[in-house]
Design a protein around this motif. Structure first.
Motif, PDB file in Angstrom:
ATOM      1  N   LEU A  39     -46.367  17.894   5.196  1.00  0.00           N
ATOM      2  CA  LEU A  39     -45.034  17.356   5.451  1.00  0.00           C
ATOM      3  C   LEU A  39     -44.759  17.249   6.944  1.00  0.00           C
ATOM      4  O   LEU A  39     -44.181  16.267   7.410  1.00  0.00           O
ATOM      5  N   ALA A  40     -45.180  18.265   7.704  1.00  0.00           N
ATOM      6  CA  ALA A  40     -44.972  18.224   9.153  1.00  0.00           C
ATOM      7  C   ALA A  40     -45.692  17.030   9.768  1.00  0.00           C
ATOM      8  O   ALA A  40     -45.156  16.357  10.661  1.00  0.00           O
ATOM      9  N   ASN A  41     -46.887  16.740   9.288  1.00  0.00           N
ATOM     10  CA  ASN A  41     -47.639  15.607   9.815  1.00  0.00           C
ATOM     11  C   ASN A  41     -46.994  14.285   9.432  1.00  0.00           C
ATOM     12  O   ASN A  41     -46.935  13.351  10.232  1.00  0.00           O
ATOM     13  N   ILE A  42     -46.485  14.185   8.201  1.00  0.00           N
ATOM     14  CA  ILE A  42     -45.786  12.969   7.775  1.00  0.00           C
ATOM     15  C   ILE A  42     -44.545  12.736   8.627  1.00  0.00           C
ATOM     16  O   ILE A  42     -44.240  11.607   9.027  1.00  0.00           O
ATOM     17  N   MET A  43     -43.819  13.825   8.905  1.00  0.00           N
ATOM     18  CA  MET A  43     -42.583  13.718   9.693  1.00  0.00           C
ATOM     19  C   MET A  43     -42.853  13.676  11.197  1.00  0.00           C
ATOM     20  O   MET A  43     -41.936  13.543  11.981  1.00  0.00           O
ATOM     21  N   ASN A  44     -44.141  13.803  11.569  1.00  0.00           N
ATOM     22  CA  ASN A  44     -44.532  13.847  12.981  1.00  0.00           C
ATOM     23  C   ASN A  44     -43.797  14.966  13.712  1.00  0.00           C
ATOM     24  O   ASN A  44     -43.291  14.791  14.825  1.00  0.00           O
ATOM     25  N   THR A  45     -43.732  16.117  13.054  1.00  0.00           N
ATOM     26  CA  THR A  45     -43.029  17.274  13.597  1.00  0.00           C
ATOM     27  C   THR A  45     -43.986  18.173  14.355  1.00  0.00           C
ATOM     28  O   THR A  45     -45.030  18.562  13.830  1.00  0.00           O
ATOM     29  N   LEU A  80     -53.774  26.946  13.494  1.00  0.00           N
ATOM     30  CA  LEU A  80     -53.135  25.917  14.302  1.00  0.00           C
ATOM     31  C   LEU A  80     -53.641  24.509  14.010  1.00  0.00           C
ATOM     32  O   LEU A  80     -52.863  23.560  14.017  1.00  0.00           O
ATOM     33  N   PRO A  81     -54.945  24.314  13.743  1.00  0.00           N
ATOM     34  CA  PRO A  81     -55.426  22.948  13.503  1.00  0.00           C
ATOM     35  C   PRO A  81     -54.752  22.249  12.322  1.00  0.00           C
ATOM     36  O   PRO A  81     -54.819  21.023  12.215  1.00  0.00           O
ATOM     37  N   LYS A  82     -54.095  22.994  11.435  1.00  0.00           N
ATOM     38  CA  LYS A  82     -53.446  22.368  10.288  1.00  0.00           C
ATOM     39  C   LYS A  82     -52.208  21.571  10.705  1.00  0.00           C
ATOM     40  O   LYS A  82     -51.728  20.734   9.967  1.00  0.00           O
ATOM     41  N   PHE A  83     -51.665  21.879  11.872  1.00  0.00           N
ATOM     42  CA  PHE A  83     -50.439  21.230  12.319  1.00  0.00           C
ATOM     43  C   PHE A  83     -50.708  20.378  13.552  1.00  0.00           C
ATOM     44  O   PHE A  83     -51.518  20.732  14.411  1.00  0.00           O
ATOM     45  N   GLN A  84     -50.000  19.265  13.657  1.00  0.00           N
ATOM     46  CA  GLN A  84     -50.144  18.391  14.812  1.00  0.00           C
ATOM     47  C   GLN A  84     -49.452  19.013  16.027  1.00  0.00           C
ATOM     48  O   GLN A  84     -48.345  19.532  15.928  1.00  0.00           O
ATOM     49  N   GLN A  85     -50.090  18.945  17.176  1.00  0.00           N
ATOM     50  CA  GLN A  85     -49.492  19.329  18.455  1.00  0.00           C
ATOM     51  C   GLN A  85     -48.845  20.712  18.401  1.00  0.00           C
ATOM     52  O   GLN A  85     -47.778  20.941  18.955  1.00  0.00           O
TER      53      GLN A  85
END
Length: 248
Positions: free
Chosen positions: A157-163, A181-186
């Motif tokens: 969901l975080a990646n879809i929302m670009n969060t 950490l690699p599971k989440f963008q930035q």
């Protein structure tokens, strides 16, 4: 299209969950369904005015934004109906509003806690704050005893929302944060240690969220049901700035 289940009991308080859920879906391109659960103790005419308001706002969003939202009612207990709806409806997210320590009691110790531990999707708990884009969220980590499936779904969901998600953790949880950490963008990590003479860890987290102007708190319920973890959940969910909390 990804589907979002928005929960309401047709009280004025839960009108916030409906508008938040509709705006969330409109902004991110999700498909919403608004669910009301008729419990044995509730009458069919209870909260008739609020029911009409919900139906009217859904019609308005459908007409203006072509959301395709629906309002459905089901009979039964809250946790069993929601669990069945989530399992059969293919939803990826649940949105609900808390009444705080009144009404529905606290989130922990109530029927909503049963929902949290019986569904396998994240849920966003809102108070009375209107929706705003979720560009930056903070995920506090107190103990590395999490449901890894939920962590995966939150990261999706975080990646879809670009969060952008920042992990705020205790020193002893640093390894867990680094490995996931690699599971989440930035993503980034901030190590936060509890001050023996200062505020509690949850209060430090909320204060840090305010300081950083975070849009949301991500929270993963630990496997342990120790009182300290229940208290932490309460303090984060009923935070004074009324930041929405995505949890499970």
């Amino acid at each position: 299209m990804k589907k979002v289940l928005v929960l309401t009991d047709f009280t004025p308080t839960c009108f916030w969950s409906v508008t938040y859920g509709l705006d969330f879906c409109r902004y991110y391109g999700f498909s919403p369904e608004v669910l009301h659960v008729e419990t044995p103790s509730s009458g069919c005419n209870e909260y008739k005015l609020e029911r009409n308001k919900v139906e009217d706002i859904v019609k308005l969003y459908n007409k203006k934004f072509n959301l395709g939202a629906s309002v459905v009612s089901r009979e039964g207990t809250l946790d069993s109906v929601v669990t069945k709806e989530v399992e059969e409806g293919g939803f990826c997210l649940l949105v609900l509003c808390t009444h705080g320590k009144q009404g529905m009691q606290s989130l922990t110790g109530s029927a909503v806690e049963k929902i949290m531990h019986s569904i396998d999707i994240p849920m966003i708990v809102v108070q009375s704050k209107r929706f705003s884009p979720i560009n930056y969220a903070i995920l506090p980590v107190e103990v590395p005893e999490f449901d890894y499936l939920i962590l995966e779904r939150m990261s999706e969901l975080a990646n879809i929302m670009n969060t952008r998600v920042e992990f705020v953790c205790r020193q002893e949880c640093q390894y867990f944060c680094d490995s996931h950490l690699p599971k989440f963008q930035q993503s980034q990590t901030t190590v936060m240690e509890r001050s023996l003479n200062g505020p509690s860890y949850p209060r430090q987290v909320v204060a840090y969220c305010e300081q950083q102007n975070a849009d949301m708190i991500f929270m993963i319920s630990p496997a342990s049901r120790q009182q300290q973890h229940i208290n932490m959940m309460d303090q984060l969910i009923f935070n004074i700035p009324q930041m929405p909390v995505m949890c499970r």
